[in-house]
Design a protein around this motif. Structure first.
Motif, PDB file in Angstrom:
ATOM      1  N   LYS A  72       9.745  -4.537  -0.035  1.00 42.40           N
ATOM      2  CA  LYS A  72       8.438  -5.166   0.221  1.00 42.40           C
ATOM      3  C   LYS A  72       7.761  -4.560   1.449  1.00 42.40           C
ATOM      4  CE  LYS A  72       9.525  -9.465  -2.054  1.00 42.40           C
ATOM      5  NZ  LYS A  72       9.398 -10.904  -2.067  1.00 42.40           N
ATOM      6  N   ALA A 104       0.910  -2.643   5.292  1.00 34.85           N
ATOM      7  CA  ALA A 104      -0.518  -2.967   5.242  1.00 34.85           C
ATOM      8  C   ALA A 104      -0.910  -3.944   6.344  1.00 34.85           C
ATOM      9  CB  ALA A 104      -0.868  -3.542   3.871  1.00 34.85           C
ATOM     10  N   VAL A 105      -0.088  -4.950   6.563  1.00 39.87           N
ATOM     11  CA  VAL A 105      -0.402  -5.952   7.585  1.00 39.87           C
ATOM     12  C   VAL A 105      -0.364  -5.337   8.982  1.00 39.87           C
ATOM     13  CG1 VAL A 105       0.444  -8.059   8.706  1.00 39.87           C
ATOM     14  CG2 VAL A 105       0.339  -7.915   6.210  1.00 39.87           C
ATOM     15  N   LYS A 159       3.716  -4.219   1.783  1.00 39.51           N
ATOM     16  CA  LYS A 159       2.935  -5.341   2.324  1.00 39.51           C
ATOM     17  C   LYS A 159       3.033  -5.389   3.844  1.00 39.51           C
ATOM     18  CE  LYS A 159       3.231  -8.208  -1.769  1.00 39.51           C
ATOM     19  NZ  LYS A 159       3.697  -9.459  -2.363  1.00 39.51           N
ATOM     20  N   LEU A 166      -7.496  -7.133   2.728  1.00 41.38           N
ATOM     21  CA  LEU A 166      -6.189  -7.745   2.986  1.00 41.38           C
ATOM     22  C   LEU A 166      -6.252  -9.246   3.216  1.00 41.38           C
ATOM     23  CD1 LEU A 166      -4.570  -5.047   5.253  1.00 41.38           C
ATOM     24  CD2 LEU A 166      -3.968  -5.611   2.922  1.00 41.38           C
TER      25      LEU A 166
END
Length: 92
Positions: free
Chosen positions: A39, A45-46, A42, A91
């Motif tokens: 994962k 991206a954050v 994600k 996002l």
């Protein structure tokens, strides 16, 4: 003058610029490191987005927010600014 736009002293502006810039770099590097975990996309991206927001905030301390926005939305930078903001907002 730079100092006319805010009540912050030049030393305070530089200090917060450095804090935000370093936080942005750390978040971006952390995001890249987390990319390889399960994962990780994600998490990347954050953290990468947080890094970009912190880097943008750092230049706001030097230039002031209004001057920053005016510079970002100049015709020669408009497409890049819109693409960046759309990606950051995607996002949320």
């Amino acid at each position: 003058k730079v100092l006319d736009a805010s009540t912050l002293s030049f030393g305070t502006r530089v200090k917060w610029f450095a804090i935000c810039f370093v936080a942005g770099v750390v978040c971006s590097i952390l995001g890249a490191a987390l990319l390889w975990l399960p994962k990780g996309i994600k998490l990347f991206a954050v953290f990468y987005t947080l890094g970009n927001i912190a880097a943008l905030a750092s230049t706001c301390f030097l230039m002031g927010p209004l001057k920053q926005l005016k510079a970002m939305f100049e015709p020669k930078r408009l497409v890049a600014t819109v693409v960046m903001l759309v990606n950051i907002l995607s996002l949320l």
